[in-house]
Design a protein around this motif. Structure first.
Motif, PDB file in Angstrom:
ATOM      1  N   ALA A  62       0.829  -1.213   0.000  1.00 32.54           N
ATOM      2  CA  ALA A  62       0.000   0.000   0.000  1.00 32.54           C
ATOM      3  C   ALA A  62       0.859   1.258   0.000  1.00 32.54           C
ATOM      4  N   GLN A  63       2.023   1.213   0.665  1.00 32.96           N
ATOM      5  CA  GLN A  63       2.863   2.409   0.807  1.00 32.96           C
ATOM      6  C   GLN A  63       3.926   2.526  -0.284  1.00 32.96           C
ATOM      7  N   GLY A  64       3.968   1.603  -1.209  1.00 34.43           N
ATOM      8  CA  GLY A  64       4.969   1.678  -2.270  1.00 34.43           C
ATOM      9  C   GLY A  64       6.393   1.516  -1.766  1.00 34.43           C
ATOM     10  N   ILE A  65       6.606   0.562  -0.880  1.00 34.09           N
ATOM     11  CA  ILE A  65       7.956   0.304  -0.346  1.00 34.09           C
ATOM     12  C   ILE A  65       8.830  -0.295  -1.461  1.00 34.09           C
ATOM     13  N   SER A  66      10.011   0.312  -1.681  1.00 33.21           N
ATOM     14  CA  SER A  66      10.888  -0.159  -2.759  1.00 33.21           C
ATOM     15  C   SER A  66      11.780  -1.311  -2.329  1.00 33.21           C
ATOM     16  N   LEU A  67      12.072  -1.388  -1.028  1.00 29.68           N
ATOM     17  CA  LEU A  67      13.013  -2.404  -0.554  1.00 29.68           C
ATOM     18  C   LEU A  67      12.701  -2.724   0.905  1.00 29.68           C
ATOM     19  N   VAL A  68      12.717  -4.017   1.224  1.00 32.44           N
ATOM     20  CA  VAL A  68      12.591  -4.460   2.621  1.00 32.44           C
ATOM     21  C   VAL A  68      13.953  -5.021   3.027  1.00 32.44           C
ATOM     22  N   VAL A  69      14.492  -4.531   4.142  1.00 29.94           N
ATOM     23  CA  VAL A  69      15.786  -5.017   4.636  1.00 29.94           C
ATOM     24  C   VAL A  69      15.524  -5.735   5.961  1.00 29.94           C
ATOM     25  N   VAL A  70      15.876  -7.007   6.006  1.00 28.06           N
ATOM     26  CA  VAL A  70      15.554  -7.805   7.202  1.00 28.06           C
ATOM     27  C   VAL A  70      16.785  -7.878   8.106  1.00 28.06           C
ATOM     28  N   GLY A  71      16.633  -7.431   9.357  1.00 29.11           N
ATOM     29  CA  GLY A  71      17.736  -7.481  10.319  1.00 29.11           C
ATOM     30  C   GLY A  71      17.902  -8.845  10.974  1.00 29.11           C
ATOM     31  N   PRO A  72      16.936  -9.300  11.758  1.00 27.93           N
ATOM     32  CA  PRO A  72      17.143 -10.496  12.599  1.00 27.93           C
ATOM     33  C   PRO A  72      17.005 -11.830  11.872  1.00 27.93           C
ATOM     34  N   GLU A  73      17.552 -12.879  12.497  1.00 28.95           N
ATOM     35  CA  GLU A  73      17.536 -14.216  11.910  1.00 28.95           C
ATOM     36  C   GLU A  73      16.168 -14.896  12.006  1.00 28.95           C
ATOM     37  N   VAL A  74      15.397 -14.565  13.065  1.00 31.01           N
ATOM     38  CA  VAL A  74      14.153 -15.326  13.268  1.00 31.01           C
ATOM     39  C   VAL A  74      13.183 -15.180  12.088  1.00 31.01           C
ATOM     40  N   PRO A  75      12.857 -13.960  11.647  1.00 28.95           N
ATOM     41  CA  PRO A  75      11.962 -13.889  10.482  1.00 28.95           C
ATOM     42  C   PRO A  75      12.567 -14.515   9.217  1.00 28.95           C
ATOM     43  N   LEU A  76      13.885 -14.418   9.057  1.00 29.56           N
ATOM     44  CA  LEU A  76      14.515 -15.051   7.881  1.00 29.56           C
ATOM     45  C   LEU A  76      14.325 -16.564   7.935  1.00 29.56           C
ATOM     46  N   ALA A  77      14.543 -17.136   9.115  1.00 32.34           N
ATOM     47  CA  ALA A  77      14.386 -18.592   9.258  1.00 32.34           C
ATOM     48  C   ALA A  77      12.928 -19.010   9.079  1.00 32.34           C
ATOM     49  N   LYS A  78      12.010 -18.077   9.340  1.00 35.91           N
ATOM     50  CA  LYS A  78      10.588 -18.385   9.146  1.00 35.91           C
ATOM     51  C   LYS A  78      10.123 -18.108   7.720  1.00 35.91           C
ATOM     52  N   LYS A 145      26.515 -27.413  21.602  1.00 36.15           N
ATOM     53  CA  LYS A 145      25.637 -26.421  20.961  1.00 36.15           C
ATOM     54  C   LYS A 145      24.258 -27.007  20.686  1.00 36.15           C
ATOM     55  N   ALA A 146      23.229 -26.260  21.072  1.00 34.66           N
ATOM     56  CA  ALA A 146      21.877 -26.609  20.616  1.00 34.66           C
ATOM     57  C   ALA A 146      21.841 -26.342  19.113  1.00 34.66           C
ATOM     58  N   ASP A 147      21.161 -27.208  18.377  1.00 38.45           N
ATOM     59  CA  ASP A 147      21.180 -27.092  16.921  1.00 38.45           C
ATOM     60  C   ASP A 147      20.560 -25.800  16.409  1.00 38.45           C
ATOM     61  N   GLY A 148      19.415 -25.423  16.963  1.00 39.10           N
ATOM     62  CA  GLY A 148      18.600 -24.356  16.364  1.00 39.10           C
ATOM     63  C   GLY A 148      18.863 -22.975  16.935  1.00 39.10           C
ATOM     64  N   LEU A 149      17.971 -22.040  16.614  1.00 41.56           N
ATOM     65  CA  LEU A 149      18.124 -20.658  17.073  1.00 41.56           C
ATOM     66  C   LEU A 149      17.816 -20.570  18.562  1.00 41.56           C
ATOM     67  N   ALA A 150      18.737 -19.971  19.315  1.00 37.44           N
ATOM     68  CA  ALA A 150      18.559 -19.886  20.764  1.00 37.44           C
ATOM     69  C   ALA A 150      18.980 -18.507  21.267  1.00 37.44           C
ATOM     70  N   ALA A 151      18.811 -17.494  20.398  1.00 40.65           N
ATOM     71  CA  ALA A 151      19.132 -16.104  20.759  1.00 40.65           C
ATOM     72  C   ALA A 151      20.527 -15.975  21.376  1.00 40.65           C
ATOM     73  N   GLY A 152      21.483 -16.709  20.806  1.00 37.51           N
ATOM     74  CA  GLY A 152      22.871 -16.610  21.267  1.00 37.51           C
ATOM     75  C   GLY A 152      23.153 -17.352  22.567  1.00 37.51           C
ATOM     76  N   LYS A 153      22.139 -18.067  23.114  1.00 38.96           N
ATOM     77  CA  LYS A 153      22.341 -18.701  24.424  1.00 38.96           C
ATOM     78  C   LYS A 153      22.545 -20.210  24.326  1.00 38.96           C
ATOM     79  N   GLY A 154      22.559 -20.748  23.118  1.00 35.38           N
ATOM     80  CA  GLY A 154      22.579 -22.203  22.947  1.00 35.38           C
ATOM     81  C   GLY A 154      23.949 -22.840  22.950  1.00 35.38           C
ATOM     82  N   VAL A 155      25.003 -22.043  23.170  1.00 37.13           N
ATOM     83  CA  VAL A 155      26.369 -22.589  23.093  1.00 37.13           C
ATOM     84  C   VAL A 155      27.019 -22.583  24.473  1.00 37.13           C
TER      85      VAL A 155
END
Ligand code: AMP
Ligand code: GLY
Length: 427
Positions: A62-78, A145-155
């Motif tokens: 609706a807003q005519g966004i030209s580019l989406v830049v994704v910061g975090p890993e969680v939405p990318l993994a989803k 290490k926990a295999d998956g995403l653990a917000a940096g706490k899995g190691v």
């Protein structure tokens, strides 16, 4: 151009800040953003969850966004990139299949083995008894290490067999949810860590300036692991020769192997390296995104307009771009955290002195902050602010960051006083 930046940390504030320096960028919208992105001219926040892909796409279209830049890993993994691209949006960040390189350490390990990328010897387990007998056979120190995403706490870098065993139990008892279905156990490496972030369009790979993070909460690199307490760039231990080897022995091999698997990886490929005392290196991990706080020291040194690079990655024409241009000198950032982080901490404390710090020359990137109802900036997370200095050399950049920090106050402020100790003592 209008750009949407997904995330709410210091990394996303730095991305928005850098994008707004370009003539081409009219507006940046941060989803959900923080107190810093809410108060920056040209920027506004959109209060949506980072995995609310449907509302995000409706807004962006609706807003005519030209580019989406994704910061975090969680939405990318989803699969945010897959979803928004299917709606016709331009998205910077790898597709879900590519994000596995961070979202599954077992998957990343097997990719590294297949590609012949130097990494620590490792084994993957699905139950505790086998994992523990492997630990017994290998001996400590050893890394669990926990295999998956653990917000940096899995190691856990276990110095004793008992520590390794309790880490294995914690993971299999569900401390990290589905991230703990597999456990990766690997040899413990000693040395200095360097973060090499590279931009890629799936064919061409361009490394950014190498950065060094400070993961431990305490001075002298002691205490618990955190998301990062400070950083600087360009880290001198990553020499030109080393970076040339990283390009061919790590980055190009990873992208080629991903391509062989049918994965067209476009975005940031972040290699976390351990430089061993003999000057060699091994890959500790890959991330599928910009590092935080590394981005806060890399972007102030970037001279090429950021959106040109990001769009070239999305449109697969990075190879046509001239080499990335950099400002000379160095940058350093110190994280001002809430006392208690990475454990429990208070929120809602009023922050003062940001304007004075900026007047002293630093750039203040917000991380865990928000605007309260009285329009005051208050603390809202463990890592609160990134006080960022630049200068002709590390001495100047670090001194500027600490000078700026003297003006910043909030109840329970904690920061490391030794950010950059390696470059200050070792040259
Ligand atoms: P990772 O999420 O895999 O990067 O691990 C987080 C942190 O744990 C790294 O930044 C290192 O400080 C430490 N670490 C991970 N793997 C190893 C290893 N094999 N040897 C020593 N330290 C490690
Ligand atoms: N600074 C470490 C990371 O972004 O994962």
């Amino acid at each position: 151009m209008k750009v949407l930046v997904v995330g709410n940390g210091g990394r996303e504030h730095a991305l928005a800040w850098k994008l707004l320096q370009s003539q081409q960028i009219e507006q940046v919208i941060c989803v959900p953003g923080n107190g810093g992105t809410a108060s920056m001219v040209g920027c506004q926040n959109l209060p949506l969850e980072v995995d609310d892909f449907e509302r995000m796409s409706q807004y962006a279209l609706a807003q005519g966004i030209s580019l989406v830049v994704v910061g975090p890993e969680v939405p990318l993994a989803k699969g945010i990139t897959d979803y928004l691209q299917a709606k016709g949006l331009m998205v910077f960040g790898p597709i879900k299949a590519g994000a596995q390189i961070e979202a599954s350490k077992a998957w990343a390990k097997s990719l590294m083995q297949e590609a012949g990328i130097p990494t620590a010897k490792a084994a993957v387990f699905t139950e505790a008894a086998a994992a523990k007998s492997y630990v017994k056979a290998q001996g400590a120190p050893i890394v669990v290490k926990a295999d998956g995403l653990a917000a940096g706490k899995g190691v856990t870098v276990a110095t004793t067999r008992e520590q390794a065993e309790s880490a294995i139990d914690a993971i299999f008892q569900g401390q990290f949810g589905s991230a703990g279905e597999f456990v990766v156990i690997e040899d413990c490496l000693i040395g200095q860590e360097v973060s090499v972030l590279a931009l890629t369009d799936g064919l061409t790979i361009r490394a950014l300036l190498p950065a060094q993070d400070h993961k431990r909460v305490g001075e002298g690199d002691t205490g618990e692991n955190t998301g990062g307490m400070g950083a600087y760039a360009p880290t001198p231990i990553a020499t030109t020769e080393l970076m040339a080897r990283v390009q061919t022995e790590v980055l190009e091999k990873a992208i080629a192997t991903l391509r062989n698997k049918g994965i067209d990886y476009r975005g940031v490929l972040y290699a976390g390296l351990m430089i061993t005392p003999d000057g060699d290196f091994k890959v500790l991990e890959f991330n599928c995104r910009f590092g935080d706080p590394e981005t806060q020291v890399i972007l102030p040194l970037l001279a090429t307009p950021l959106e040109e690079l990001l769009l070239a990655c999305v449109e697969q024409r990075l190879g046509e771009m001239p080499p990335i241009a950099w400002h000379s000198g160095a940058a350093a950032t110190v994280v001002a955290a809430s006392d208690g982080y990475p454990g429990d901490y208070a929120k809602g404390k009023v922050i003062t002195g940001i304007g004075e710090a900026q007047a002293a020359g630093v750039t203040v990137f917000h991380a865990g902050t928000k605007l309260n109802e009285q329009q005051q900036i208050v603390t809202d997370g463990g890592r609160v602010l990134n006080i960022t200095g630049t200068g002709e050399n590390f001495q100047q950049a670090i001194a500027q960051a600490y000078t700026g920090l003297q003006f910043i106050q909030f109840e329970g402020i904690y920061y490391r006083r030794d950010i950059g100790h390696r470059v200050l003592t070792e040259g």
